[in-house]
Structures are given as structure tokens and as C-alpha cells.
Design a protein around this motif. Structure first.
Motif, PDB file in Angstrom:
ATOM      1  N   HIS A 514      19.547  61.494  48.220  1.00 30.10           N
ATOM      2  CA  HIS A 514      20.887  60.919  48.020  1.00 30.10           C
ATOM      3  C   HIS A 514      21.202  60.662  46.541  1.00 30.10           C
ATOM      4  O   HIS A 514      21.779  59.632  46.192  1.00 30.10           O
ATOM      5  CB  HIS A 514      21.046  59.612  48.814  1.00 30.10           C
ATOM      6  N   GLU A 515      20.803  61.583  45.701  1.00 30.74           N
ATOM      7  CA  GLU A 515      21.066  61.387  44.267  1.00 30.74           C
ATOM      8  C   GLU A 515      22.570  61.406  44.000  1.00 30.74           C
ATOM      9  O   GLU A 515      23.292  62.273  44.493  1.00 30.74           O
ATOM     10  CB  GLU A 515      20.394  62.474  43.436  1.00 30.74           C
ATOM     11  N   GLN A 516      23.021  60.432  43.223  1.00 27.66           N
ATOM     12  CA  GLN A 516      24.429  60.315  42.861  1.00 27.66           C
ATOM     13  C   GLN A 516      24.597  60.558  41.364  1.00 27.66           C
ATOM     14  O   GLN A 516      23.668  60.331  40.578  1.00 27.66           O
ATOM     15  CB  GLN A 516      24.957  58.924  43.227  1.00 27.66           C
ATOM     16  N   GLN A 517      25.790  60.992  40.992  1.00 22.91           N
ATOM     17  CA  GLN A 517      26.084  61.242  39.586  1.00 22.91           C
ATOM     18  C   GLN A 517      27.306  60.441  39.157  1.00 22.91           C
ATOM     19  O   GLN A 517      28.236  60.239  39.931  1.00 22.91           O
ATOM     20  CB  GLN A 517      26.338  62.734  39.333  1.00 22.91           C
ATOM     21  N   HIS A 518      27.252  59.996  37.924  1.00 26.64           N
ATOM     22  CA  HIS A 518      28.355  59.255  37.317  1.00 26.64           C
ATOM     23  C   HIS A 518      28.682  59.957  36.009  1.00 26.64           C
ATOM     24  O   HIS A 518      27.935  59.875  35.041  1.00 26.64           O
ATOM     25  CB  HIS A 518      27.910  57.795  37.068  1.00 26.64           C
ATOM     26  N   ARG A 519      29.776  60.683  36.006  1.00 32.26           N
ATOM     27  CA  ARG A 519      30.149  61.453  34.817  1.00 32.26           C
ATOM     28  C   ARG A 519      31.330  60.782  34.128  1.00 32.26           C
ATOM     29  O   ARG A 519      32.360  60.492  34.748  1.00 32.26           O
ATOM     30  CB  ARG A 519      30.521  62.896  35.177  1.00 32.26           C
ATOM     31  N   VAL A 520      31.163  60.562  32.843  1.00 35.55           N
ATOM     32  CA  VAL A 520      32.187  59.917  32.024  1.00 35.55           C
ATOM     33  C   VAL A 520      32.568  60.862  30.899  1.00 35.55           C
ATOM     34  O   VAL A 520      31.719  61.556  30.329  1.00 35.55           O
ATOM     35  CB  VAL A 520      31.662  58.582  31.444  1.00 35.55           C
ATOM     36  N   GLU A 521      33.853  60.883  30.589  1.00 34.40           N
ATOM     37  CA  GLU A 521      34.346  61.719  29.496  1.00 34.40           C
ATOM     38  C   GLU A 521      35.231  60.864  28.591  1.00 34.40           C
ATOM     39  O   GLU A 521      36.057  60.083  29.061  1.00 34.40           O
ATOM     40  CB  GLU A 521      35.150  62.897  30.051  1.00 34.40           C
ATOM     41  N   VAL A 522      35.020  61.007  27.306  1.00 35.06           N
ATOM     42  CA  VAL A 522      35.795  60.256  26.320  1.00 35.06           C
ATOM     43  C   VAL A 522      36.339  61.235  25.290  1.00 35.06           C
ATOM     44  O   VAL A 522      35.605  62.097  24.804  1.00 35.06           O
ATOM     45  CB  VAL A 522      34.926  59.190  25.614  1.00 35.06           C
TER      46      VAL A 522
END
Length: 631
Positions: A514-522
Motif C-alpha cells: 500500500h505504498e502511497q506517494q505525495h508529489r509536490v510542485e513549486v
């Protein structure tokens, strides 16, 4: 001569202050040592009594000093040398006042300094024989360090070069070949400096200057001039890491200078030495600014007056200095193949573990520097902050993004240049730098030609009504999963016993589920009016997020109707415009919002002497914040 005269006067002041702090009670275990005002104890470390011994020696042998050949001061130096001998352990090492007991690298710092003091005293002994006793005791101390230098290890990357410097001094002093062989063993690990001059620890305030000066000494003592090349690269890089007031950029340091005020003074001797050797006007300019910044003769082994007395030719400018760059846009490490090196970490076999130090995977991360007039900005990857801005007297010390996903600060891993304006400022930077990043400048010009057709498409995508001068896209992808049972055949014997300790299970053999990803872009854009920051995350589940603007405490904040005071000292920015002012200078921010009421997130906090303006965001979000600057 102006800087030399300043150093002589300053050295005399510190010589007198050290005399007043010396322990003169023969019954004291610290007899002869100089008390550290911070804790009331005398220490044998390079920032302790040996530093004062260098100050006293410089005063004693320098006819321009008011302490020249003063017998009382000579007796104080002799007492200090005896203190050092009593403080030395049987293995030749010393213990500083922090955690490094029996420390080879801290001993090496002292050796690289006292070897210079010994040389200075010996040179002067023909003129003033009474200095021989102190010199003999210093030599005895130095010779006793040989066992620890030959066998001792390090903690941090720069410690290796400090050890090489000490080994070089002792090799030159004794001629023992095994000392040079030990230095060669350290040097065989290779030099940790990017082509643009960045050292592993990214420490512009402290450890860059340490690596620079000790490699100069190692090059000199071991007759290895190739060791000077990374020093040259680092000095050229530092020309672009200076704010208009002379403070250096420490916003992304990997060491204790992170976010603290430092100037160029630590670079004085290295820049002066290379300016003379290379007849380089940029190095002379750095030395000149560093010299004006000096407020102390310097710790060991980087003692400025000691250097000028050992190398009298450095007292005069080697060449006329060029103006340091003041109008530029450059990206450091833009061509460094960081991903290539990181991809080899698993094969290194250490499994990401290192003791009493850090692996510094942020080494070589790109850094963008913009400076125009009184404005100085830094865009950073792999740091707790991704943006910092100085505008006159107003200091935006950091812009930090934090989330509850990991939880803590989000370190943006990648930085991509969106657009670079081809114009006068870049050309000036190239000329002023006298060779800094020449390859980068050429590549940028070609890249600008290649992407000219993309510029309008990027502008349309921004839809902000602002003409971007240049811009950067920074991204981070965090991953977090769960861990399945260890396969039965991989379980240890203790799993079948009466007690199965958690710490004995092979956790590294668990499968991730159940690996989750949190992608942020600035996106960080320099605009006609100032700067624009756009933060985005498309994750649909609600994740508590905070964007924090950290200002210096000296700034006055107006627009109070848009700000709510939090219990922990943070100011929630709910909406509207907020202006931070200091004197006639100001930064006006627009775009605040408050989508949740959490006062703080785990693993984050507000530093002292800062104003924290906080935006509470909830995923998904796509928010733009405009920063308008006063003229």
C-alpha cells in the motif's frame, strides 16, 4: 597595509583579553590554559587555548605590535604550552569541549595551527632567543601527536583534509615518510567538490573555508599543487553567494551555520594566498571584502595575522581587484550529474547508515542565485526552505513547505529552469567572475536559443499577467508504505522462542504494501514587480499542509486584519495583502488563505528571532503567492 594594520591592532586587543582569562593558579587542573568565556573552562581545542597561543606568538614576534618581545607575554605563552602538554592524552590526542573525546580530527586542527606557530617562533629565535623554550614545548606537543595522526579517523568529509594538512605539516617538520603515506591514503578517497565548487557539506559560513585553507596547506607541505584546483573553484563559486551587505548565503547549509549570519572573513587567508600565487583579480577582490569583514584574528589553523606574518608578501595586493559581481543570475551545479551518483548509493553497501556523521545526499543539488541592486534571492533544492529573499533591510529568511504526509518539511529534490532571459546581466556575471561557470554560461546561451520557441507557451500556461524574467520548477515525491510479515524462511531463531524482540527481526526483508506517494510542485518566478511562488499538489485525500514565510524579527508587519495570532507565535495569513517593512524597504505579499486550523505540524517549528507568516493549505491545492518589492 590597511588590513594588516587592522589585524595587528585587533590581535593586540585579543592578546590582552586572553591574558586576563588565563588560569594562573598552579593548583588548578587548567593551570596555564585560557578560559572559554562561554563555559568558564580552559580547553586545548583549536578554538581554545591554542588559538590564544597563536595570538600571543604573533604579538611577540611582530615589531608592529605593542607586545613585541614583552617578557610577561612570553611567560604566558610558555605556561599555555605546558598546559597543552598536560592536556594531551597518552595517544597524542586532545579532547575538545564538545563530544569528540580523544579526537584525531580536532587534534589535527590544533596541529595545523601550532605547526605554523612553531615555524614563526623558530624563524624569530635568531633575533629573540627567549622564544626557544616555548617553541621547544610546542614541538614536543606536535611530535607527540604523530601516533594519533597515523592511526586516527574522522567523522565528517572536511576532517579528511584537516588530517591531510596536519600530516603534511608533520611530514615537513620530521621527514617521516609514513606521514605522507597516511595523507595519501586519505587523498586516495578522491576530492568531494563539484565542478562549480560546492563541497559536500554545502557550508558557506564555516566548512567551505576550512576545506579551502587546509587543502592549501596540504598542497604546500606535501608538494601536491593539484589540491589547489578545488579551492579555486570554491572561491569562484563564493563570489555568487554574497548578499549586498557582505553576508554570505547559509540558507541551505548542511552544517551548524545553516540559516545563521556569517561573512567572508573565514576566506581571507585562502583568497589572499591564491590571489598572490595566481595573480587572480577575483581572488584579490574576495580577499579584500573578507579582510574588511574580519572582526577577529581567526581560529586555528585559519589565523589571518599568522598567515600574513608567515607570508609577508601577502600584505600588499597581488593585483588590482576586479569588482565582485553584483548583477547576475546563475545556477550552481546545474550540470552536476547528481542522479548518476545517487544511483550508486545502494551498491556502496552501507545501506544508508553512517555513524556520528551524515551521508549528505543533498551534495551537488542545484542552487539558483539572483542579485540585482539591493535584492538578493536564492532558490534551493534539497533544503528545508526552497526560497529566500533579501530586499534592502527586509529579510525573508525562508519559505518552507511542510505536510503531515511524512510528516515534516518537504525537501524539494529536483530543480528545472523554466526560462532564462538572455541579456546583459548574464554577460556581466561571466565577465565579472573571471572564469566562474564559463562552461555554464556557454551552455545557457545555447539552451536559450533552443527553447526560445517555448517561452510564449510557458507564459500562456502561467496566466498571471506578469512578465517572468526567469523561473524554476521544483518537485518532490515522497513515498510512504506499510510492511508485510517477514517470510517464514527469513525469520531468526528468536522468532520461535519464548520472546521475539522486535529489534531482532530482519525488517529490511519485509515487502512493502500500500505504498502511497505525495508529489509536490513549486514554481518560483522572478517577475517585473518582484517574485511569484506557485505551490501545487493534486492528491485528493485531505493532507494537512503549511507554507511558512519566515521573516527577520526586525521587520514590521502591517495588514493585521488579514492575520490571526496563533498560540505558538505563528501568524496565520487568512487572506489579503500583508506588508513586511524595515526602514524604507518593504515586501508585500498577496495570496493568503486558511483551509484548516492546525497550529503546527510534527517535526516543524519556528526559529527564535523570526516572524512566521503561515498559510494553512489542504490537498488538493494550487495556490499562487505574489511578492511585490519596494523600489
Amino acid at each position: 597595509m590597511e588590513i594588516y594594520d587592522k589585524l595587528v591592532s585587533m590581535n593586540d586587543e585579543f592578546a590582552q583579553a586572553a591574558v586576563e582569562q588565563q588560569v594562573l593558579d598552579p593548583a588548578s587542573r587548567f593551570y596555564g590554559g585560557v578560559i572559554d568565556p562561554a563555559n568558564g573552562i580552559a580547553w586545548p581545542s583549536h578554538g581554545g587555548t591554542p588559538k590564544d597561543m597563536a595570538i600571543w606568538a604573533c604579538a611577540l614576534v611582530n615589531e608592529d605590535s605593542r607586545f613585541y618581545h614583552e617578557e610577561t607575554l612570553l611567560k604566558r605563552l610558555e605556561l599555555a604550552a605546558q598546559f597543552m602538554l598536560r592536556s594531551q592524552h597518552a595517544d597524542g590526542s586532545i579532547s575538545p569541549p564538545w563530544t569528540n573525546l580523544h579526537s584525531p580530527p580536532d587534534t589535527a586542527f590544533v596541529v595545523s595551527g601550532l605547526a605554523q606557530v612553531y615555524e614563526l617562533l623558530c624563524t624569530h629565535a635568531a633575533e629573540y632567543a627567549p622564544v626557544r623554550k616555548a617553541a621547544e614545548d610546542i614541538r614536543l606537543f606536535l611530535e607527540r601527536t604523530i601516533p594519533v595522526l597515523l592511526t586516527g579517523g574522522c567523522h565528517t568529509p572536511n576532517h579528511r583534509w584537516v588530517l591531510c594538512s596536519a600530516l603534511g605539516f608533520m611530514y615537513k617538520l620530521t621527514g617521516r615518510s609514513e606521514l605522507k603515506e597516511r595523507a595519501e591514503a586519505w587523498l586516495a578517497e578522491g576530492i568531494d567538490c563539484t565542478q562549480d565548487g560546492e563541497w559536500t557539506e554545502r557550508s558557506n559560513g564555516i566548512y567551505n573555508a576550512v576545506s579551502d585553507i587546509v587543502l592549501i596547506f596540504a598542497a604546500e607541505q606535501l608538494e601536491l599543487p593539484e589540491l589547489l584546483e578545488p579551492v579555486r573553484r570554491n572561491l569562484r563559486m563564493m563570489a555568487y553567494l554574497i548578499h549586498p551587505d557582505g553576508e554570505v548565503v547559509t540558507d541551505y547549509s548542511g552544517r551548524q551555520d545553516f540559516g545563521s549570519p556569517f561573512d567572508l572573513s573565514g576566506y581571507f587567508l585562502a583568497a589572499k594566498w591564491l590571489a598572490y600565487r595566481d595573480k587572480d583579480p577575483l581572488f584579490e577582490a574576495i580577499a579584500e571584502l573578507a579582510g574588511r569583514s574580519l572582526r577577529h584574528p581567526g581560529g586555528l589553523p585559519n589565523h589571518a595575522l599568522l598567515g600574513l606574518l608567515r607570508y609577508p608578501e601577502l600584505r600588499q595586493p597581488a593585483v588590482p581587484p576586479v569588482p565582485l559581481p553584483e548583477d547576475y543570475r546563475v545556477v550552481l551545479n546545474r550540470s552536476f550529474p547528481r542522479e548518476h551518483y545517487l544511483s550508486g548509493m545502494e551498491a556502496a553497501g552501507h545501506h544508508g547508515r553512517i555513524y556520528h556523521s551524515k551521508l549528505h545526499p543533498d551534495f551537488g543539488a542545484p542552487i539558483a542565485r539572483h542579485r540585482h541592486g539591493k535584492t538578493s534571492a536564492t532558490v534551493m533544492a534539497e533544503a528545508n526552505s526552497f526560497f529566500a529573499l533579501r530586499h534592502g533591510n527586509v529579510r525573508l529568511l525562508a519559505v518552507q513547505l511542510a505536510s503531515a504526509f511524512a510528516p515534516g518539511y518537504v525537501k524539494l529534490e529536483q530543480m528545472e529552469e523554466l526560462e532564462l532571459e538572455q541579456g546583459k546581466s548574464q554577460e556581466q556575471s561571466q565577465k565579472q567572475g573571471e572564469g566562474l561557470l564559463k562552461k555554464q554560461a556557454a551552455e545557457e546561451i545555447q539552451e536559450q536559443r533552443n527553447v526560445q520557441g517555448q517561452g510564449k507557451a510557458q507564459e500562456n500556461e502561467q496566466e498571471r499577467g506578469l512578465r517572468a524574467k526567469s523561473g524554476y520548477r521544483l518537485t518532490a515525491t515522497e513515498r510512504k508504505g506499510y510492511y508485510a510479515p517477514v517470510a517464514k524462511e527469513l525469520l531468526p531463531e528468536t522468532a520461535r522462542g519464548p520472546v521475539s524482540p522486535w529489534y531482532l527481526l530482519p525488517h529490511h526483508r519485509r515487502e512493502v504494501t500500500h505504498e502511497q506517494q505525495h508529489r509536490v510542485e513549486v514554481e518560483v518566478l522572478e517577475t517585473a514587480e518582484g517574485w511569484s511562488l506557485r505551490v501545487q499538489c493534486a492528491r485528493e485525500e485531505p493532507i494537512l499542509t503549511q507554507l511558512t514565510f519566515l521573516f527577520g524579527q526586525e521587520s514590521e508587519m502591517t495588514g493585521g486584519e488579514a492575520v490571526e495570532q496563533a498560540e505558538n507565535g505563528m501568524l496565520f495569513w487568512k487572506q489579503g495583502k500583508v506588508r513586511l517593512s524595515s526602514g524604507e524597504d518593504w515586501i508585500e505579499l498577496n495570496g493568503g488563505v486558511m483551509e484548516h486550523k492546525a497550529a503546527g505540524l510534527n517535526n516543524t517549528g519556528v526559529p527564535v528571532n523570526c516572524r512566521a507568516l503561515v498559510v494553512n493549505l489542504l490537498t488538493p491545492y494550487d495556490r499562487t503567492f505574489e511578492l511585490k518589492l519596494s523600489h
